[in-house]
Design an enzyme around this catalytic site. Structure first.
Site, PDB file in Angstrom:
ATOM      1  N   SER A  74      -4.927   4.452 -18.898  1.00  0.00           N
ATOM      2  CA  SER A  74      -6.229   3.879 -18.523  1.00  0.00           C
ATOM      3  C   SER A  74      -7.412   4.805 -18.755  1.00  0.00           C
ATOM      4  O   SER A  74      -8.559   4.408 -18.506  1.00  0.00           O
ATOM      5  CB  SER A  74      -6.205   3.422 -17.065  1.00  0.00           C
TER       6      SER A  74
ATOM      7  N   LYS B  84     -10.196   3.390 -20.796  1.00  0.00           N
ATOM      8  CA  LYS B  84     -11.352   2.683 -20.239  1.00  0.00           C
ATOM      9  C   LYS B  84     -12.625   3.532 -20.294  1.00  0.00           C
ATOM     10  O   LYS B  84     -13.732   2.984 -20.262  1.00  0.00           O
ATOM     11  CB  LYS B  84     -11.061   2.248 -18.803  1.00  0.00           C
TER      12      LYS B  84
ATOM     13  N   SER C   8      -9.594   0.207 -11.816  1.00  0.00           N
ATOM     14  CA  SER C   8      -8.928   0.242 -13.126  1.00  0.00           C
ATOM     15  C   SER C   8      -8.474  -1.153 -13.551  1.00  0.00           C
ATOM     16  O   SER C   8      -7.294  -1.396 -13.815  1.00  0.00           O
ATOM     17  CB  SER C   8      -7.737   1.210 -13.100  1.00  0.00           C
TER      18      SER C   8
END
Length: 498
Positions: free
Chosen positions: A85, A88, A333
């Protein structure tokens, strides 16, 4: 030729000096040794990443000054690794630059036909443009607006227009067993979220114990709908028994199987479940909302058709701006938000709401901000893909470059804060690094996949120096999250001694 006494003395002195050096020393450039303070930081991080849990694994670490971008420590910083993640961070920065922090998503209701009396002689359309924050009450508000416009009956069909994006629902590397999980929800331009976490394209399924032993559990679905089918195979057991409930969607269907045992007076069992074709869920909720307002639809429900240009707008809704959406997106997230932003960038920049065009927009943003996208492989916006490859040095370089952007305060504010219990402040770091120098100090994006853990962000050292760090751990067995935390804490505790 005879040398004078003075020349002989000078030659002897030269040879004596020359012979004190080895041949290799004579050829090398002078070495710049790290100061004891610099060595201290390096030694600490070196020791942490030499943990036996990383035997046979890979660790990419990059630490640089937030003031001038100079790299002060790296360990395989140029090796391409899975970011999970931390992907991101790239998606979010590109979205803020490309779309803007005040950007909103529009959802609109159209009529294609004429209104005579209280009847619409034609079709009613609801058109989505990617808003991941639509909830049941928004469809109820749309229905109220239809009624306020004098419509009590739709003679034609009720149609969902999700053509703002393409019809590919999942990024190409989502695995078969992830497809029903909320972390891999399908992406549609018209979708709905069950609560204010805004996990679009999912429903929440709760199982509660019945009042009588032997009876099936009570199962509730949020939002209430006729789109998914609950198959209840549960039983309520004696209060002394343990809870063992499974909630899974049957692959390729919208049939959700709830099975297992739940004890009397026990706690509920809750699960977020990704639906198949979320456009259909949104359409179902709109149809139900119309019925509750007493509006009859004589025709059928249809999805995936474009609103005619001649249709008239009846009502619309703007989403919250990106600067507000970034809180649940980054703090929690949210994978779905990342993929929506990818498709939205593709639509806005290249006229096509697809992963290919959206990722192209991300790469263009990176290259325009001195981040080397040629050293990466990007396959999605969330980091769910195990095929994403990004070097630690390029992530830390991105975090350095964005500090001068007007939207940087929004970006920084969206990052989880270590050890802060408030869910929309601490986010995914709220239960990590508490009671350390990193608490309420480290602001960083987390990441986790099987065999992958990542942490990238900002930290202030003990003597007030601001640092940027990226930690990518790949291909380990067991658990390794605490290794990244140890590096972050070491940086927060660091004191140069100057």
């Amino acid at each position: 030729m005879r040398l004078s006494i003075k020349s002989k003395q000078m030659l002897i002195l030269f040879l004596a000096v020359f012979l004190t050096f080895t041949p290799s020393q004579a050829m090398e450039e002078p070495q710049v040794k790290a100061s004891p303070e610099e060595g201290s930081m390096s030694d600490q991080i070196d020791e942490i990443v030499s943990d036996e849990r990383l035997d046979g694994a890979l660790a990419g670490v990059s630490v640089r000054s937030a003031d001038n971008g100079e790299v002060s420590y790296e360990h395989d910083g140029d090796v391409r690794l899975k970011p999970a993640s931390n992907m991101k961070l790239l998606t979010g920065a590109a979205a803020l630059e490309t779309l803007g922090e005040d950007y909103t998503f529009t959802t609109e209701v159209f009529v294609d036909g004429s209104i005579k009396g209280k009847k619409l002689h034609g079709d009613l359309y609801i058109k989505g443009e990617g808003d991941p924050t639509l909830m049941q009450e928004d469809f109820e508000a749309f229905a109220q607006s239809v009624k306020e416009n004098g419509i009590q009956e739709v003679k034609g069909d009720l149609i969902a227009d999700d053509t703002w994006y393409d019809d590919i629902r999942l990024s190409e590397d989502i695995s078969w067993n992830d497809e029903t999980n909320y972390t891999a929800s399908q992406i549609s331009a018209l979708t709905v979220s069950p609560n204010e976490d805004y996990d679009a394209g999912t429903v929440i399924v709760d199982a509660y114990p019945a009042e009588t032993e032997g009876d099936p559990a009570e199962v509730q679905v949020t939002p209430e709908n006729d789109y998914v089918e609950i198959v209840n195979k549960t039983v309520t057991t004696a209060s002394s028994q343990s809870r063992d409930i499974s909630i899974e969607r049957e692959h390729g269907t919208n049939q959700i199987i709830v099975e297992g045992e739940i004890p009397l007076e026990g706690s509920r069992s809750r699960s977020w479940v990704a639906v198949s074709e979320p456009t259909g869920l949104a359409l179902n909720l709109f149809h139900k909302a119309l019925a509750e307002e007493g509006i009859k639809v004589k025709g059928e429900e249809r999805a995936g058709e474009k609103t005619p240009e001649a249709a008239d707008s009846l009502t619309s809704k703007e989403s919250m701006p990106l600067k507000e959406l970034f809180i649940p997106f980054m703090k929690l997230s949210n994978n779905g938000h990342a993929e929506v932003l990818i498709k939205e960038m593709g639509k806005v920049v290249h006229g096509e709401g697809s992963w290919d065009k959206g990722l192209e927009a991300v790469e263009e943003f990176l290259e325009g901000n001195d981040v080397n996208a040629d050293e990466m492989r990007l396959r999605d916006g969330s980091g769910m893909s195990h095929v994403n490859m990004v070097p630690a040095n390029e992530i830390s370089q991105l975090l350095y470059q964005v500090q001068d952007k007007e939207w940087f305060p929004t970006y920084l504010n969206s990052l989880p804060v270590a050890g802060v219990s408030d869910r929309f402040v601490g986010g995914t770091l709220r239960n990590r690094m508490g009671n350390t120098a990193a608490e309420d100090n480290v602001q960083a994006k987390t990441g986790s996949l099987t065999g992958v853990n990542s942490l990238s962000g900002y930290v202030t050292t003990k003597d007030g120096e601001k640092l940027i760090f990226t930690i990518l751990l790949n291909n380990y067995l067991g658990a390794a999250q605490s290794i990244g935390d140890e590096v972050a804490v070491a940086l927060a505790e660091y004191e140069s001694g100057e």
